[in-house]
Write an enzyme that holds these catalytic residues in place. Structure first.
Site, PDB file in Angstrom:
ATOM      1  N   TRP A 158     -61.710   3.236  82.986  1.00  0.00           N
ATOM      2  CA  TRP A 158     -61.042   3.294  84.182  1.00  0.00           C
ATOM      3  C   TRP A 158     -61.226   4.691  84.670  1.00  0.00           C
ATOM      4  O   TRP A 158     -61.464   5.177  85.737  1.00  0.00           O
ATOM      5  CB  TRP A 158     -59.762   2.717  84.114  1.00  0.00           C
ATOM      6  CG  TRP A 158     -59.657   1.492  83.772  1.00  0.00           C
ATOM      7  CD1 TRP A 158     -58.883   0.788  82.560  1.00  0.00           C
ATOM      8  CD2 TRP A 158     -59.983   0.062  84.229  1.00  0.00           C
ATOM      9  NE1 TRP A 158     -59.361  -0.672  82.533  1.00  0.00           N
ATOM     10  CE2 TRP A 158     -60.119  -1.237  83.683  1.00  0.00           C
ATOM     11  CE3 TRP A 158     -61.184   0.296  85.657  1.00  0.00           C
ATOM     12  CZ2 TRP A 158     -60.214  -1.921  84.237  1.00  0.00           C
ATOM     13  CZ3 TRP A 158     -61.039  -0.859  86.155  1.00  0.00           C
ATOM     14  CH2 TRP A 158     -60.823  -2.602  85.033  1.00  0.00           C
ATOM     15  N   ASP A 216     -52.835   7.328  87.096  1.00  0.00           N
ATOM     16  CA  ASP A 216     -52.707   6.023  86.793  1.00  0.00           C
ATOM     17  C   ASP A 216     -52.483   5.700  85.470  1.00  0.00           C
ATOM     18  O   ASP A 216     -52.638   5.419  83.979  1.00  0.00           O
ATOM     19  CB  ASP A 216     -54.504   5.751  86.646  1.00  0.00           C
ATOM     20  CG  ASP A 216     -55.015   3.961  86.675  1.00  0.00           C
ATOM     21  OD1 ASP A 216     -53.652   3.081  86.587  1.00  0.00           O
ATOM     22  OD2 ASP A 216     -55.905   3.054  86.145  1.00  0.00           O
ATOM     23  N   LYS A 226     -50.828  -5.926  84.940  1.00  0.00           N
ATOM     24  CA  LYS A 226     -50.353  -5.356  83.098  1.00  0.00           C
ATOM     25  C   LYS A 226     -48.879  -5.185  82.865  1.00  0.00           C
ATOM     26  O   LYS A 226     -48.807  -5.964  81.717  1.00  0.00           O
ATOM     27  CB  LYS A 226     -51.433  -4.183  82.439  1.00  0.00           C
ATOM     28  CG  LYS A 226     -52.320  -3.827  83.709  1.00  0.00           C
ATOM     29  CD  LYS A 226     -53.286  -4.917  82.587  1.00  0.00           C
ATOM     30  CE  LYS A 226     -54.665  -4.384  83.608  1.00  0.00           C
ATOM     31  NZ  LYS A 226     -55.259  -3.076  84.105  1.00  0.00           N
TER      32      LYS A 226
HETATM   33  C1  LIG Z   1     -56.886  -2.662  84.484  1.00  0.00           C
HETATM   34  C2  LIG Z   1     -56.705  -1.500  85.092  1.00  0.00           C
HETATM   35  C3  LIG Z   1     -57.467  -1.018  85.771  1.00  0.00           C
HETATM   36  C4  LIG Z   1     -58.152  -1.871  87.171  1.00  0.00           C
HETATM   37  O1  LIG Z   1     -57.137  -2.435  87.610  1.00  0.00           O
HETATM   38  P1  LIG Z   1     -57.607  -3.380  89.224  1.00  0.00           P
HETATM   39  O2  LIG Z   1     -55.842  -3.483  89.117  1.00  0.00           O
HETATM   40  O3  LIG Z   1     -58.394  -4.657  89.064  1.00  0.00           O
HETATM   41  O4  LIG Z   1     -57.826  -2.672  90.392  1.00  0.00           O
HETATM   42  C5  LIG Z   1     -57.368   0.410  86.416  1.00  0.00           C
HETATM   43  N1  LIG Z   1     -57.097   1.692  85.167  1.00  0.00           N
HETATM   44  C6  LIG Z   1     -56.867   0.877  83.962  1.00  0.00           C
HETATM   45  C7  LIG Z   1     -55.478   1.995  83.357  1.00  0.00           C
HETATM   46  C8  LIG Z   1     -56.431  -0.375  84.419  1.00  0.00           C
HETATM   47  O5  LIG Z   1     -55.272  -0.970  82.992  1.00  0.00           O
END
Ligand SMILES: *Cc1c(COP(=O)(O)O)cnc(C)c1O
Length: 352
Positions: A100, A167, A191
């Protein structure tokens, strides 16, 4: 149906009462006799959902004044680009700790200069780099608090000399963080916050408006702020369901309680991995994630037997990500300790 132990990496488990409250909103939203799926996002009932969702996030995360909370579409992946659109003038500094983070680097490069200050790619992202310098001429420093795919987590955050952007998709609301250290935090909701479809952006207003490029409206945080996160139709139902989950977190005792539960789950599973000769962890011990626990079998020939045993025990979603292999047990806020017990029990007994 027997109980399913849901270790899905995302979209992930929600508490049964959150699903129930979401269904009730579909049947009869706020006593309107209408479904939340079929009312105007500008009606007073839904505007109050948005306001309550913002207020609850602010309360749960202890967010100081000066920050705005936005509910956007496009997932965390769109934030990889949007962050750079709004903040990158001279250079963005990035900590590359997984797939990511690497995607965030890739998207930022569409907008300008990127410096990767440190990367753990040399060891398949199995650790968090700790000795690096954040350049003072960067516009911002971007990091990923929890690496969902590899199972590593930043246990502390650096004192960044420039705006820190994070993030937090896969560990938001699982532990206390000092929001004042960050200029911007974003998280795809699926998540730990709610269902897929909404991304939460927490942004300190004073970091905006400093780049010289023209920013298209939908990409522009300020446009969304000016329209109270209703520049266009927001993801109405995901926001509604997220609010049900935030209320559940609050009722359980807030982020402190979530942090305790996460520690209890992680301690139990890592203890088994470390004491059972049939398994081993595959990341640096001090960087182990409390949300996504990655491990492998020490004897690969036992794979079929182990897979059959956990499936028979009602365990779902522990196969590792396609780019990491092995197993990954994702243990988000709503996962009961008894599900971890069920997994540990299988690990102890499947080869007897
Ligand atoms: C799942 C995830 C993403 C991607 O998220 P989307 O909403 O599918 O774009 C980005 N960063 C992290 C840390 C993730 O766990």
């Amino acid at each position: 149906m027997s109980k399913v132990h849901n270790f899905s990496a995302g979209p992930s488990i929600l508490a049964p009462e959150v699903i129930e409250a979401s269904m009730e909103g579909i049947r009869n939203f706020a006593g309107t006799g209408l479904s939340v799926l079929e009312v105007s996002h500008r009606g007073k009932e839904f505007v109050s959902v948005v306001e309550e969702t913002q207020a609850t996030i602010k309360e749960l995360m202890n967010i100081p004044d000066g920050y705005e909370i936005l509910f956007l579409g496009g997932g965390a992946s769109l934030q990889f680009l949007m962050v750079a659109y709004n903040l990158l003038e001279t250079k963005g500094a990035y900590l590359k700790t997984g797939v990511w983070a690497a995607n965030a680097v890739k998207e930022a490069k569409y907008l300008g200069n990127v410096e990767v200050v440190a990367s753990s790619e040399d060891k398949n992202y199995s650790y968090i780099p700790k000795t690096y310098t954040i350049p003072t001429d960067a516009d911002y420093f971007h990091c990923t608090s929890n690496n969902t795919i590899y199972g590593t987590q930043m246990k502390s955050f650096p004192d960044s000399p420039v705006t820190m952007v994070c993030d937090m998709s896969s560990d938001i609301l699982s532990r206390q963080v000092d929001v004042s250290k960050f200029g911007l935090i974003y998280a795809g909701a699926q998540k730990n916050m709610g269902p897929a479809g909404v991304t939460v952006v927490i942004v300190r207003k004073d970091i905006l408006g400093k780049v010289s490029r023209a920013i298209p409206s939908m990409m522009n945080y300020q446009v969304h702020i000016d329209k109270e996160t209703m520049f266009n139709t927001p993801p109405v139902f995901p926001i509604f369901a997220m609010l049900q989950n935030l209320k559940w977190v609050k009722k359980c005792g807030g982020v402190d309680e979530m942090q305790k539960r996460a520690a209890a789950r992680a301690d139990m599973l890592y203890a088994e991995i470390d004491s059972n000769p049939l398994f081993k962890g595959n990341v640096e011990v001090e960087d182990r994630s409390q949300m996504n626990v990655c491990f492998v079998l020490t004897d690969e020939s036992l794979e079929e037997k182990f897979n059959a045993a956990w499936k028979a025990a009602g365990i779902s979603g522990i196969k590792g990500h396609r780019s990491a292999g092995g197993y990954r047990a994702s243990m988000y806020n709503a996962l009961p300790l008894e599900s971890v017990e069920a997994l540990v029990n299988v690990m102890r007994t499947f080869n007897n």
